[in-house]
Design a protein around this motif. Structure first.
Motif, short mmCIF file in Angstrom:
data_model
loop_
_atom_site.label_atom_id
_atom_site.label_comp_id
_atom_site.label_asym_id
_atom_site.label_seq_id
_atom_site.Cartn_x
_atom_site.Cartn_y
_atom_site.Cartn_z
N PHE A 176 -60.82 10.69 -42.78
CA PHE A 176 -61.92 11.42 -43.43
C PHE A 176 -61.82 11.30 -44.94
O PHE A 176 -62.79 10.93 -45.62
CB PHE A 176 -61.91 12.89 -43.02
N PHE A 177 -60.67 11.62 -45.50
CA PHE A 177 -60.55 11.65 -46.96
C PHE A 177 -60.60 10.26 -47.58
O PHE A 177 -61.21 10.08 -48.64
CB PHE A 177 -59.25 12.35 -47.36
N LEU A 178 -59.97 9.30 -46.95
CA LEU A 178 -59.88 7.97 -47.56
C LEU A 178 -61.05 7.06 -47.20
O LEU A 178 -61.47 6.24 -48.04
CB LEU A 178 -58.56 7.29 -47.14
N LEU A 183 -62.05 9.09 -51.00
CA LEU A 183 -61.21 9.71 -52.01
C LEU A 183 -60.08 8.75 -52.37
O LEU A 183 -59.56 8.04 -51.50
CB LEU A 183 -60.63 11.02 -51.46
N LYS A 184 -59.70 8.70 -53.62
CA LYS A 184 -58.60 7.83 -54.03
C LYS A 184 -57.29 8.38 -53.47
O LYS A 184 -57.07 9.59 -53.49
CB LYS A 184 -58.53 7.74 -55.55
N LYS A 185 -56.44 7.49 -53.01
CA LYS A 185 -55.20 7.94 -52.38
C LYS A 185 -54.30 8.68 -53.36
O LYS A 185 -53.50 9.53 -52.96
CB LYS A 185 -54.46 6.78 -51.73
N GLU A 186 -54.46 8.37 -54.67
CA GLU A 186 -53.67 9.09 -55.67
C GLU A 186 -53.96 10.59 -55.64
O GLU A 186 -53.09 11.41 -55.94
CB GLU A 186 -53.96 8.53 -57.06
N MET A 187 -55.19 10.95 -55.28
CA MET A 187 -55.56 12.36 -55.20
C MET A 187 -54.86 13.05 -54.04
O MET A 187 -54.46 14.21 -54.15
CB MET A 187 -57.08 12.49 -55.07
#
Length: 279
Positions: A176-178, A183-187
């Motif tokens: 979901f996030f990536l 969303l950037k994985k750094e976040m």
């Protein structure tokens, strides 16, 4: 202790061997040790939950390895509320053989947890609960989404209880996030707590609300909250700040936020089952 009525009957029926133990030499001393560890235990509720388990904790020899293990934990900096948490979550740690317990603590330290970190006790719980094969599979799952081994370990050190989630749930959260919202994985490395939250009950509903607020330009650009902040606030605060505050659009926002509750067939729908298009 507060065990009365049906609760007392259930306790006695499943722990009948307490009647063969000395009240003065075992039951009272052991109970006093437990009560000393359990901080902020209102009405002995935590104590009762512990003694309801198999009665080995209150029928052990109070001079046994239990006290030695307590002393060892304290020497590692696990005291006060952390020691209390450990007793409530993983009481069997307190009766491990000393050599095995020391090996376990050493392994947690080798994984990068400092004795002075508040995360140490959570790392200890996870390493104790998971065998090495399952632990490595969850690290591999993170690596399969593009995280390096060091980044995967950093996520684990910041949020060790994340590894108590099933592989399926962890995979859904990462997807979901990536992939879904890119969303950037750094976040995620910076704030891995969001991976522990329920997608269907918290993450996706709040994402819907954020998308509506953005589409209607209801957020002040220079004060726009991050999605992580919107995820972190309590239910009450979220409704106050991002739903009820916008009176003209409150109904639409509330429907977007509560929409998942209309589907009684699944208490925790997957991201694929939910339309993310807030328009």
């Amino acid at each position: 202790m507060g065990l009365v009525g049906p609760d007392l009957c259930k306790f006695i029926s499943s722990n009948s061997r307490i009647f063969s133990c000395s009240l003065e030499k075992k039951l009272i001393p052991c109970t006093q040790i437990l009560k000393k560890i359990l901080v902020n235990d209102k009405n002995n509720q935590d104590l009762i939950r512990i003694v309801r388990r198999p009665s080995w904790l209150i029928t052990m020899n109070p001079e046994s390895r239990f006290l030695r293990n307590i002393a060892f934990f304290e020497s590692c900096g696990i005291v006060g509320s952390q020691l209390s948490y450990l007793l409530k979550i993983k009481p069997r740690l307190f009766l491990m053989e000393e050599s095995k317990l020391r090996d376990l603590v050493l392994r947690v330290s080798d994984l990068g947890f400092s004795f002075h970190s508040r995360m140490f006790v959570y790392g200890l719980c996870i390493v104790f609960s998971l065998n090495k094969e399952i632990f490595e599979r969850k690290l591999e799952l993170l690596r399969s989404f593009g995280f390096t081994n060091n980044e995967a370990m950093e996520i684990f050190r910041k949020q060790p209880m994340l590894f108590s989630n099933s592989e399926e749930r962890l995979k859904s959260a990462l997807d979901f996030f990536l992939n879904k919202i890119e969303l950037k994985k750094e976040m995620l490395i910076k704030a891995p707590f969001c991976l522990t939250l329920s997608l269907g009950e918290r993450v996706i509903p709040r994402y819907r609300v954020m998308q509506i607020l953005k589409s209607k330009s209801l957020l002040v650009l220079n004060k726009e909250p991050s999605f992580f902040m919107m995820l972190a606030v309590s239910e009450k605060k979220f409704l106050e700040k991002f739903v009820e505050k916008f009176t003209d659009d409150a109904e639409e926002l509330l429907v977007a936020y509560r929409g998942h509750m209309l589907d009684s067939s699944s208490s925790s729908p997957s991201s694929e089952e939910i339309n993310l298009d807030a328009s």
